[in-house]
Enzyme design. Structure first.
Site, PDB file in Angstrom:
ATOM      1  N   GLY A  83       0.846  -1.189   0.000  1.00  0.00           N
ATOM      2  CA  GLY A  83       0.000   0.000   0.000  1.00  0.00           C
ATOM      3  C   GLY A  83       0.879   1.236   0.000  1.00  0.00           C
TER       4      GLY A  83
ATOM      5  CB  CYS B 244       5.387  -4.101   0.486  1.00  0.00           C
ATOM      6  SG  CYS B 244       6.264  -2.551   0.327  1.00  0.00           S
ATOM      7  CE1 TYR B 245       0.717   0.963   5.524  1.00  0.00           C
ATOM      8  CE2 TYR B 245      -0.882  -0.830   5.451  1.00  0.00           C
ATOM      9  CZ  TYR B 245      -0.486   0.411   5.937  1.00  0.00           C
ATOM     10  OH  TYR B 245      -1.272   1.073   6.832  1.00  0.00           O
TER      11      TYR B 245
ATOM     12  CG  HIS C 180       6.026  -5.654  -4.349  1.00  0.00           C
ATOM     13  ND1 HIS C 180       4.718  -5.438  -3.984  1.00  0.00           N
ATOM     14  CD2 HIS C 180       6.730  -4.618  -3.830  1.00  0.00           C
ATOM     15  CE1 HIS C 180       4.625  -4.327  -3.291  1.00  0.00           C
ATOM     16  NE2 HIS C 180       5.833  -3.796  -3.187  1.00  0.00           N
TER      17      HIS C 180
ATOM     18  CD  GLU D 121       3.064  -8.258  -5.558  1.00  0.00           C
ATOM     19  OE1 GLU D 121       3.725  -9.046  -4.859  1.00  0.00           O
ATOM     20  OE2 GLU D 121       2.863  -7.072  -5.240  1.00  0.00           O
TER      21      GLU D 121
ATOM     22  CG  ASP E 101     -15.230  -8.911 -21.509  1.00  0.00           C
ATOM     23  OD1 ASP E 101     -14.286  -9.687 -21.709  1.00  0.00           O
ATOM     24  OD2 ASP E 101     -15.088  -7.746 -21.099  1.00  0.00           O
TER      25      ASP E 101
ATOM     26  CE  LYS F  11     -10.809  -8.430 -22.136  1.00  0.00           C
ATOM     27  NZ  LYS F  11     -12.093  -7.745 -22.349  1.00  0.00           N
TER      28      LYS F  11
END
Ligand code: XMP
Length: 516
Positions: A58, A85-86, A172, A174, A230, A372
Site C-alpha cells: 500500500g 511490503c506494507y 513484491h 507478485e 466478454d 480478463k
C-alpha cells in the site's frame, strides 16, 4: 460446490497497485483467490474461512495518521498470513517489531540472499533478484520472528514468526521482476496454507453453468452481443447452460470494425445456434450523430440510442426475465461493488454500452469472479474461435471516437479500411497478441501531397498501438519500422482519400489510448 472451490485465499487490499496481480498469481497456483477490504473483521474472516490471508502492499506509512489497519485479531485466527511490503510492516509492527522510514525510497531490483530456506523460501536460489518498492522497512523484529532473507540495505527482506504461520516479505513476489516470486507464492499457498491446488477454470465453468440453470429455471435470458470477447463468452456460457432459452441481441450501430458484425452473426447463428436478434441501426446512429463533433456529446448520443434500440428489441422478446452482462472481476472490485471489496472506488468507468436498471430485468453476471485472461481461456474452452477470443478491446462508442470530429458514413468507410490494414499487418507480423490494442484513427486534418503528377489535399490517418496490462496506463508499442512502413504504404495506396499516415508515440498518461 467442490472442496477446491471452497478453498480460497483472501487478499486484504491496503490500496496496492498490485492487489489484483497478487490474486491472479495465486489463481495461477490453482487456488481460488479473492480481494477483500483491508478492514474486514476477524469475525467475517472466520465465516469466510480462507485457507490463507495475504496482506497487500500500500502507498502509506504504517505510522501515518489514518493509515489503513487490519483487525489485529486476524493474527490469532491460526490462518496462515503473508504480509507483502506494507502488509509485512503492519504484521511485524502489530507483533512487536519496529518499522522505520528509509533515508531514501528503495525502488527497483535488489539482490536478495536467503538465510533460511525452510518452507516459504524452499527451492529459492541462495541469491536471487527481487523487486522492491518501499519508503519504510522493518528494522527490528520481535523475538518471536526470525529472518528468512536479507538484502544489502534490508536486513529483513523476508521473515517468519517462530510459532504462528505468519510470514512477511519486504519485496513484491507478485511481479515478474522477482525471479523466484512464483516459487515463493507457490510455497505459501501449497506448503504453508496446504491448499490442494485443485481449482480449475473448467470446474468453475461447470459450477457457473449449474448456478445459472438454478437461477434461471425455465425463464428466458437476454444477452447483448457487442463483438467483444466478454459478451461473447457470456453468450457461449449461457448457451451451454440453457441453450434455447437464450436470446442474443446485436445492435449493429454502423460503428463496428470491418466484418465485425458479420463474424459475430456467423458465430452465434451458425456455430452456437442462438436465437439471435440483429438490430440494423446504422441509419439511426448516423442521424443522431449528424453535425455533432463534441466527443462527450457523441458518446452521450450513442449511449442513449443504444439503450433505445436494445430496449425496443428486448421488449419484443416474450417471457424474458433476465439480462446477462459481461461484468468482470476488476470491474466489480474497482467499482467498489464487491462484497467486502476495497474501500475506494479507483476507476471511473466508461459507461457507454451499459444498460440501465429501468429495463426491468434481473441481472446475471456469470463472469464477475474472473479476470480478463481467465475469460479468454474460458472462451477457448467453450469453443469460441481464437479470432473472437483474442480480439483487442473495442470501445462501446466504436469507430465514432476514432473518427475525430463529425462522424459521417464516408469517413467511417475510410477509417474501417485503414483500421483493417493496421490490424491485418500487425497480425501478419505475428504481433497482434503482443500488443494490447492496435487501431487506426481518422484525423480531421487534410494536408498537401503528391500522387503521380498531381497535387493532393487529403486526409491523415494516425496509427495507434499500445501495450498495457490494465488499460489504465499504457506505453506505445515499439513496432518494427518495416511494419510501420508497410502499414503506411498500404493505407496510402489502398484507401482512397488518405495521403498521410502518422504513428502515435504518446504513452498514457498523459495521453489516453483513444483520441476522443
Ligand atoms: P482511454 O482512451 O481512456 O481508454 O485510455 C482505456 C480503455 O477504455 C476503452 N474505452 C472505452 N470503452 N466505452 C467503452 O466501452 C467508452 O466510451 C470508452 N472509451 C475508451 C479504450 O478503448 C481502452 O481500451
Amino acid at each position: 460446490m467442490t472442496n477446491a472451490a471452497n478453498e480460497r485465499v483472501l487478499v486484504l487490499d491496503f490500496g496496492s497497485q498490485t492487489a489484483q496481480l497478487i490474486a491472479r498469481r495465486v489463481r495461477e497456483q490453482h487456488v481460488y483467490c479473492e480481494i477483500v477490504r483491508h478492514d474486514i473483521t476477524a469475525a467475517r474472516l472466520r465465516e469466510l474461512d480462507p485457507v490463507g490471508i495475504i496482506l497487500s502492499g500500500g502507498p502509506n506509512s504504517v505510522y501515518a495518521p489514518g493509515a489503513p489497519q487490519c483487525d489485529p485479531e486476524l493474527f490469532e485466527l491460526g490462518v496462515p498470513v503473508l504480509g507483502i511490503c506494507y502488509g509485512m510492516q503492519l504484521a511485524c509492527k502489530a507483533l512487536g517489531g519496529e518499522v522505520t522510514s528509509c533515508p531514501s525510497r528503495e525502488y527497483g531490483r535488489s539482490h536478495c540472499d536467503v538465510v533460511d530456506d525452510a518452507d516459504l523460501m524452499a527451492d529459492v536460489p541462495a541469491s536471487t533478484e527481487v523487486w522492491m518498492s518501499h519508503g519504510d522497512q522493518v528494522t527490528a523484529i520481535a523475538e518471536d520472528f526470525s529472518p528468512l532473507a536479507k538484502t544489502k540495505t534490508c536486513p529483513f527482506a523476508a521473515v517468519r514468526h517462530k510459532r504462528l504461520p505468519i510470514y512477511g516479505l519486504q519485496f513484491h513476489p507478485e511481479v515478474t521482476h522477482t525471479v523466484a516470486g512464483k516459487t515463493i507464492l507457490g510455497n505459501f499457498v501449497k506448503h504453508v496454507c496446504k491448499a490442494s491446488g485443485a481449482w480449475r477454470l473448467g470446474d468453475f465453468a461447470e459450477e457457473t453453468i449449474n448456478k445459472v440453470r438454478e437461477t434461471v429455471g425455465s425463464s428466458r435470458v437476454i444477452c447483448g452481443l457487442s463483438g467483444g470477447v466478454d459478451s461473447a463468452v457470456v453468450a457461449a456460457l449461457l448457451y451451454r447452460a440453457i441453450g434455447p432459452q437464450l436470446s442474443c441481441i446485436l445492435v449493429d450501430n454502423g460503428l463496428l470494425r470491418k466484418d465485425e458484425a458479420a463474424a459475430v452473426i456467423d458465430e452465434f447463428s451458425r456455430h452456437f445456434k442462438t436465437d439471435l436478434h440483429v438490430v440494423r441501426a446504422e441509419d439511426e446512429f448516423l442521424n443522431v450523430l449528424a453535425g455533432v463533433s463534441d466527443p462527450q456529446e457523441k458518446r452521450r448520443r450513442i449511449g442513449k440510442t443504444f439503450i433505445d434500440c436494445f430496449k425496443a428489441e428486448a421488449l419484443k422478446i416474450d417471457d424474458a426475465r433476465f439480462l446477462a452482462q459481461g461484468t468482470l472481476y476488476p470491474d466489480v472490485i474497482e467499482s467498489g461493488a464487491a462484497v467486502d471489496g476495497p474501500a475506494d472506488t479507483i476507476k471511473l468507468h466508461h459507461n457507454v454500452g451499459g444498460l440501465p436498471a429501468e429495463l426491468g430485468f434481473e441481472l446475471i453476471e456469470p463472469l464477475r469472479d474472473l479476470f480478463k485472461d481467465e475469460v479468454r481461456q474460458l472462451g477457448l474452452q467453450l469453443g469460441l474461435p481464437p479470432e473472437i477470443v483474442w480480439r483487442h478491446p473495442f470501445p462501446g462508442p466504436g469507430l465514432a471516437v476514432r473518427c475525430l470530429g463529425e462522424v459521417t458514413r464516408e469517413k467511417l468507410a475510410v477509417l474501417r479500411e485503414a483500421d483493417a490494414i493496421v490490424v491485418g499487418e500487425i497480425q501478419a507480423e505475428g504481433l497482434y497478441r503482443a500488443t494490447s490494442q492496435s487501431f487506426a484513427v481518422l484525423l480531421p486534418v487534410q494536408s498537401v501531397g503528391v500522387m503521380g503528377d498531381s497535387r493532393t489535399y487529403e486526409n491523415t490517418v494516425a496509427v495507434r498501438s499500445v501495450n498495457t496490462d490494465d488499460f489504465m496506463t499504457a506505453d506505445w508499442s515499439h513496432l518494427p519500422h518495416e511494419l510501420l512502413s508497410r502499414i503506411s504504404t498500404r493505407i496510402i495506396n489502398e484507401v482512397q482519400g488518405v495521403n498521410r499516415v502518422v504513428y502515435d508515440i504518446s504513452s498514457k498518461p498523459p495521453a489516453t489510448i483513444e483520441w476522443e
